[in-house]
Motif scaffolding. Structure first.
Motif, PDB file in Angstrom:
ATOM      1  N   PRO A 120     -10.201  20.388  13.935  1.00 58.47           N
ATOM      2  CA  PRO A 120     -10.742  21.585  14.594  1.00 58.47           C
ATOM      3  C   PRO A 120     -12.256  21.504  14.711  1.00 58.47           C
ATOM      4  O   PRO A 120     -12.945  21.025  13.804  1.00 58.47           O
ATOM      5  N   LEU A 121     -12.782  21.962  15.850  1.00 59.87           N
ATOM      6  CA  LEU A 121     -14.219  21.981  16.100  1.00 59.87           C
ATOM      7  C   LEU A 121     -14.641  23.396  16.487  1.00 59.87           C
ATOM      8  O   LEU A 121     -13.835  24.159  17.034  1.00 59.87           O
ATOM      9  N   PRO A 122     -15.888  23.765  16.244  1.00 56.96           N
ATOM     10  CA  PRO A 122     -16.375  25.056  16.741  1.00 56.96           C
ATOM     11  C   PRO A 122     -16.486  25.025  18.255  1.00 56.96           C
ATOM     12  O   PRO A 122     -16.800  23.988  18.855  1.00 56.96           O
ATOM     13  N   ALA A 123     -16.200  26.152  18.881  1.00 59.39           N
ATOM     14  CA  ALA A 123     -16.298  26.231  20.350  1.00 59.39           C
ATOM     15  C   ALA A 123     -17.762  26.170  20.759  1.00 59.39           C
ATOM     16  O   ALA A 123     -18.633  26.729  20.089  1.00 59.39           O
ATOM     17  N   PRO A 124     -18.080  25.495  21.858  1.00 60.43           N
ATOM     18  CA  PRO A 124     -19.472  25.451  22.332  1.00 60.43           C
ATOM     19  C   PRO A 124     -19.972  26.853  22.675  1.00 60.43           C
ATOM     20  O   PRO A 124     -19.222  27.687  23.196  1.00 60.43           O
ATOM     21  N   ARG A 125     -21.229  27.117  22.409  1.00 63.77           N
ATOM     22  CA  ARG A 125     -21.809  28.427  22.690  1.00 63.77           C
ATOM     23  C   ARG A 125     -21.805  28.695  24.202  1.00 63.77           C
ATOM     24  O   ARG A 125     -22.195  27.852  25.000  1.00 63.77           O
ATOM     25  N   GLY A 126     -21.334  29.879  24.564  1.00 63.11           N
ATOM     26  CA  GLY A 126     -21.345  30.285  25.962  1.00 63.11           C
ATOM     27  C   GLY A 126     -20.222  29.713  26.805  1.00 63.11           C
ATOM     28  O   GLY A 126     -20.200  29.912  28.022  1.00 63.11           O
ATOM     29  N   VAL A 127     -19.269  29.017  26.186  1.00 64.53           N
ATOM     30  CA  VAL A 127     -18.145  28.436  26.931  1.00 64.53           C
ATOM     31  C   VAL A 127     -16.850  29.055  26.425  1.00 64.53           C
ATOM     32  O   VAL A 127     -16.525  28.954  25.241  1.00 64.53           O
ATOM     33  N   ASP A 128     -16.103  29.705  27.308  1.00 66.87           N
ATOM     34  CA  ASP A 128     -14.809  30.261  26.935  1.00 66.87           C
ATOM     35  C   ASP A 128     -13.743  29.185  26.973  1.00 66.87           C
ATOM     36  O   ASP A 128     -13.772  28.306  27.844  1.00 66.87           O
ATOM     37  N   GLY A 177     -11.356  18.159  23.127  1.00 63.63           N
ATOM     38  CA  GLY A 177     -10.554  18.926  24.081  1.00 63.63           C
ATOM     39  C   GLY A 177     -10.144  20.258  23.494  1.00 63.63           C
ATOM     40  O   GLY A 177     -10.734  20.742  22.526  1.00 63.63           O
ATOM     41  N   TRP A 178      -9.136  20.857  24.097  1.00 65.54           N
ATOM     42  CA  TRP A 178      -8.625  22.160  23.662  1.00 65.54           C
ATOM     43  C   TRP A 178      -7.134  22.049  23.397  1.00 65.54           C
ATOM     44  O   TRP A 178      -6.417  21.338  24.097  1.00 65.54           O
ATOM     45  N   CYS A 179      -6.673  22.772  22.400  1.00 66.41           N
ATOM     46  CA  CYS A 179      -5.254  22.793  22.058  1.00 66.41           C
ATOM     47  C   CYS A 179      -4.875  24.218  21.651  1.00 66.41           C
ATOM     48  O   CYS A 179      -5.656  24.908  20.971  1.00 66.41           O
ATOM     49  N   ALA A 180      -3.709  24.668  22.052  1.00 72.86           N
ATOM     50  CA  ALA A 180      -3.234  25.977  21.608  1.00 72.86           C
ATOM     51  C   ALA A 180      -3.011  25.949  20.103  1.00 72.86           C
ATOM     52  O   ALA A 180      -2.427  25.002  19.567  1.00 72.86           O
ATOM     53  N   ARG A 181      -3.496  26.958  19.418  1.00 75.25           N
ATOM     54  CA  ARG A 181      -3.412  26.950  17.945  1.00 75.25           C
ATOM     55  C   ARG A 181      -1.990  26.808  17.417  1.00 75.25           C
ATOM     56  O   ARG A 181      -1.775  26.114  16.414  1.00 75.25           O
ATOM     57  N   PRO A 182      -0.995  27.444  18.029  1.00 80.86           N
ATOM     58  CA  PRO A 182       0.372  27.254  17.500  1.00 80.86           C
ATOM     59  C   PRO A 182       0.860  25.811  17.566  1.00 80.86           C
ATOM     60  O   PRO A 182       1.761  25.427  16.824  1.00 80.86           O
ATOM     61  N   GLN A 215      -7.993  26.416  20.340  1.00 79.80           N
ATOM     62  CA  GLN A 215      -8.852  25.785  19.346  1.00 79.80           C
ATOM     63  C   GLN A 215      -9.503  24.554  19.947  1.00 79.80           C
ATOM     64  O   GLN A 215      -8.831  23.696  20.529  1.00 79.80           O
ATOM     65  N   ARG A 216     -10.790  24.467  19.844  1.00 75.20           N
ATOM     66  CA  ARG A 216     -11.509  23.258  20.234  1.00 75.20           C
ATOM     67  C   ARG A 216     -11.169  22.176  19.219  1.00 75.20           C
ATOM     68  O   ARG A 216     -11.221  22.406  17.994  1.00 75.20           O
ATOM     69  N   VAL A 217     -10.808  20.991  19.683  1.00 78.66           N
ATOM     70  CA  VAL A 217     -10.375  19.946  18.758  1.00 78.66           C
ATOM     71  C   VAL A 217     -10.999  18.612  19.147  1.00 78.66           C
ATOM     72  O   VAL A 217     -11.440  18.409  20.278  1.00 78.66           O
ATOM     73  N   ALA A 218     -11.003  17.710  18.162  1.00 80.16           N
ATOM     74  CA  ALA A 218     -11.346  16.306  18.399  1.00 80.16           C
ATOM     75  C   ALA A 218     -10.145  15.476  17.990  1.00 80.16           C
ATOM     76  O   ALA A 218      -9.644  15.604  16.869  1.00 80.16           O
ATOM     77  N   VAL A 219      -9.657  14.668  18.905  1.00 82.00           N
ATOM     78  CA  VAL A 219      -8.566  13.753  18.593  1.00 82.00           C
ATOM     79  C   VAL A 219      -9.187  12.424  18.168  1.00 82.00           C
ATOM     80  O   VAL A 219      -9.910  11.791  18.941  1.00 82.00           O
ATOM     81  N   LEU A 220      -8.938  12.013  16.936  1.00 77.91           N
ATOM     82  CA  LEU A 220      -9.561  10.824  16.366  1.00 77.91           C
ATOM     83  C   LEU A 220      -8.509   9.760  16.094  1.00 77.91           C
ATOM     84  O   LEU A 220      -7.353  10.071  15.777  1.00 77.91           O
ATOM     85  N   ALA A 221      -8.919   8.499  16.204  1.00 79.88           N
ATOM     86  CA  ALA A 221      -7.997   7.396  15.948  1.00 79.88           C
ATOM     87  C   ALA A 221      -8.801   6.141  15.646  1.00 79.88           C
ATOM     88  O   ALA A 221      -9.943   5.992  16.102  1.00 79.88           O
TER      89      ALA A 221
END
Length: 461
Positions: free
Chosen positions: A127-135, A104-109, A13-19
Motif C-alpha cells: 500500500p502507498l499513500p495517494a498522491p496529493r490532489g489526485v483522486d 497503480g490502483w487496486c480496490a481494497r477488497p 488503494q494506491r499500491v506498488a506491485v514489486l517483484a
C-alpha cells in the motif's frame, strides 16, 4: 457492509506491485490474470504483432514465457498482443537493484487475495499513500441485477467522482417514475412488463445481449401500469378499469400541477445528494455556497414556499419563502464572487450568475410539466384510437373487422411512439435537471489491466 459503504464507490488503494527483476514477467502475468490493478502510464512483441497482422484481437497471455518466433509462425496474434501489453508495463517498471516495481490502483477488497497470489511466486503488493490532489479512479459496486440494470443511466452521463455518492439506484427509481407518469396505461405497461420478463429469460435470442436490462424494462412497465390504473387507462379510455385518481384529458391543469410537484420533489432529492457531494469534494464551504449545494437548495425551497403561499392564499408562507429564496441567492452570489478577481467587475459577474441561477431553478421546475404534457399526449392517442374503434364497431361485420384492426394497429403505434418519446424525455429530465446538480466534477473510471492467461506449448507439436 455498512450503509455508508453501500452508497459510495468502491474504496481504492494506491499500491506498488514489486517483484524480483528476473521474475517480473511471472508477477505481471499473475496481476493480469487477477484483473484487479490499474497501472498508470513497444517492444519486440509489438513489432511481431504488427507483422502478423493482428491489429484488432483480444489479447491473451501464455502462462509461461513463450517463443515469440513460434507465436508469429503459428499466427497467434492474441498471444502476441498479450506479450506486447506485458512488455509495455514491464518497460515502465522502476528498477532498484534486483527489485522492479510498478505503481497503480487496486480496490481494497481485492488486496488480500492479490497479495496472497503474488507472495506465492516471490512478489508483493505494498500500500502507498495517494498522491496529493489526485483522486483515485472510480469503480461503482456491481450489486444485484437491479443495480446493474440501472447503472447504464449513470454511465451514459459520465463517471461518478470518487468522493461522490453513487447515484445509481435513486437515478433508476427517478427514471422509471418519470417514464411511468408519461406512459400511463395499464395495458401498455403490462406489455412492457411482459417484454422485461421475456428479456430475463433471454427471449428472443437475438436480444440476449440486452438481458441485463430486464429489471429496468420491467420497472418502467410496472410504473406505467400503476399510472394507467390511476388514470383509468387500459389500451385507452376503454372503461375496463375505473379512474382511481384523475382522467388526464378531463383534468389537464391538475395533472400539470402534479407533474411540477413531482419535479420539485425530485429536484429536492437531487439537491440533497449534491450537498453531500459538494461537502465531500470541497468541505463545508463548498457545500454552503455552491449553486448546487445549500444555496441552491434554499432557493428551491424558497420558491416552493412562495408558490405554496400563493396557492393557499397564505401571506406568511409566501413571505417566509421569499426570505429563504433571498438567502439562497445571496449565498450563491457570494460563492460566485469568490471565484472572480473581485471588484466591480466581479460583483457584476456574480450578480449575473446569481440571476441565472434563479432563472434556471424556475425553468427546471417548469420543465417537469412535460411529465404531464406527454402523459396527455399518450391519453389523447388512446382516446383517438378508441373513438375510431367504437365508431367502426357498429357498422356491420366489416366494420367489426375494421374496428379490431384499427384498435390493434392504433395501440401498437401509440405503444411504440410513446415508449420512445417517454424514454427520451425521462432521460432528458434525468440528465439536465437532476444530474446537472449531482455531478459537479467527473471522475475517471477504474480500468484494471486484465488479460486472460492460457497454457501454450513452448515447442511446436
Amino acid at each position: 457492509m455498512s450503509w455508508r459503504e453501500a452508497v459510495l464507490p468502491v474504496r481504492m488503494q494506491r499500491v506498488a506491485v514489486l517483484a524480483p527483476a528476473d521474475s517480473l514477467r511471472e508477477v505481471l502475468v499473475r496481476v493480469a490474470g487477477a484483473g484487479v490493478v490499474q497501472f498508470e502510464p513497444g517492444g519486440e512483441a509489438e513489432q511481431r504483432l504488427h507483422r502478423a497482422g493482428g491489429g484488432e484481437v483480444a489479447p491473451k497471455l501464455a502462462a509461461q514465457r513463450p517463443d515469440l518466433d513460434l507465436l508469429e509462425r503459428t499466427g497467434r496474434a492474441d498471444l502476441l498482443a498479450g506479450e506486447a501489453e506485458l512488455e509495455g508495463h514491464s518497460a515502465i517498471a522502476v528498477r532498484r537493484g534486483s527489485v522492479a516495481g510498478l505503481a497503480g490502483w487496486c480496490a481494497r477488497p481485492d488486496l488480500p487475495g492479490l497479495a496472497e497470489d503474488l507472495a506465492a511466486i516471490g512478489g508483493a503488493v505494498v500500500p502507498l499513500p495517494a498522491p496529493r490532489g489526485v483522486d483515485p479512479p472510480t469503480s461503482l459496486r456491481a450489486g444485484g441485477a437491479v443495480r446493474r440494470s440501472f447503472s447504464g443511466v449513470v454511465r451514459t452521463y459520465g463517471t461518478v467522482a470518487y468522493p461522490d455518492v453513487d447515484p445509481t439506484l435513486p437515478a433508476g427509481v427517478a427514471y422509471v417514475l418519470m417514464f411511468g407518469m408519461m406512459f400511463g396505461d395499464l395495458g401498455h405497461g403490462l406489455l412492457l412488463v411482459l417484454a422485461g420478463v421475456l428479456l430475463a429469460f433471454g427471449r428472443p435470442s437475438r436480444l440476449a445481449k440486452w438481458r441485463h436490462v430486464w429489471p429496468f424494462v420491467t420497472g418502467a412497465g410496472a410504473t406505467g401500469a400503476v399510472f394507467g390504473l390511476l388514470y383509468g387507462e387500459f389500451f385507452g379510455p376503454t372503461g375496463v378499469v375505473p379512474v382511481l385518481w384523475l382522467a388526464p384529458l378531463a383534468e389537464p391543469i391538475r395533472l400539470l400541477t402534479s407533474a411540477v410537484a413531482v419535479g420539485a420533489v425530485l429536484l429536492a432529492a437531487a439537491y440533497a445528494v449534491a450537498i453531500v457531494n459538494r461537502w465531500r469534494e470541497g468541505g463545508p464551504q463548498l457545500a454552503v455556497y455552491a449553486s448546487s449545494g445549500i444555496a441552491g437548495a434554499a432557493l428551491l425551497l424558497g420558491i416552493g414556499c412562495v408558490a405554496g403561499g400563493l396557492y393557499l392564499s397564505s401571506g406568511v408562507l409566501a413571505a417566509v419563502g421569499g426570505g429563504v429564496a433571498v438567502v439562497g441567492v445571496l449565498l450563491a452570489g457570494a460563492g460566485y464572487y469568490a471565484t472572480t478577481s473581485g471588484g466591480a467587475a466581479g460583483a457584476l459577474q456574480s450578480g449575473v450568475q446569481a440571476f441565472d441561477a434563479v432563472v434556471r431553478v424556475g425553468s427546471n421546475l417548469v420543465s417537469f410539466a412535460r411529465l404531464a404534457a406527454f402523459g396527455l399526449t399518450h391519453a389523447a392517442l388512446g382516446w383517438l384510437v378508441w373513438q375510431g374503434t367504437t365508431a367502426l364497431f357498429g357498422a356491420g361485420p366489416l366494420g367489426v373487422l375494421a374496428a379490431i384492426g384499427l384498435f390493434a394497429a392504433g395501440n401498437a403505434l401509440a405503444f411504440a411512439l410513446e415508449a420512445l418519446v417517454a424514454g427520451i424525455q425521462a432521460l432528458r429530465l434525468e440528465f439536465y435537471e437532476l444530474f446537472s446538480r449531482v455531478f459537479a466534477v467527473e471522475g475517471r473510471p477504474f480500468q484494471p489491466w486484465h488479460v486472460p492467461v492460457v497454457e501454450f506449448p513452448e515447442e511446436e507439436p
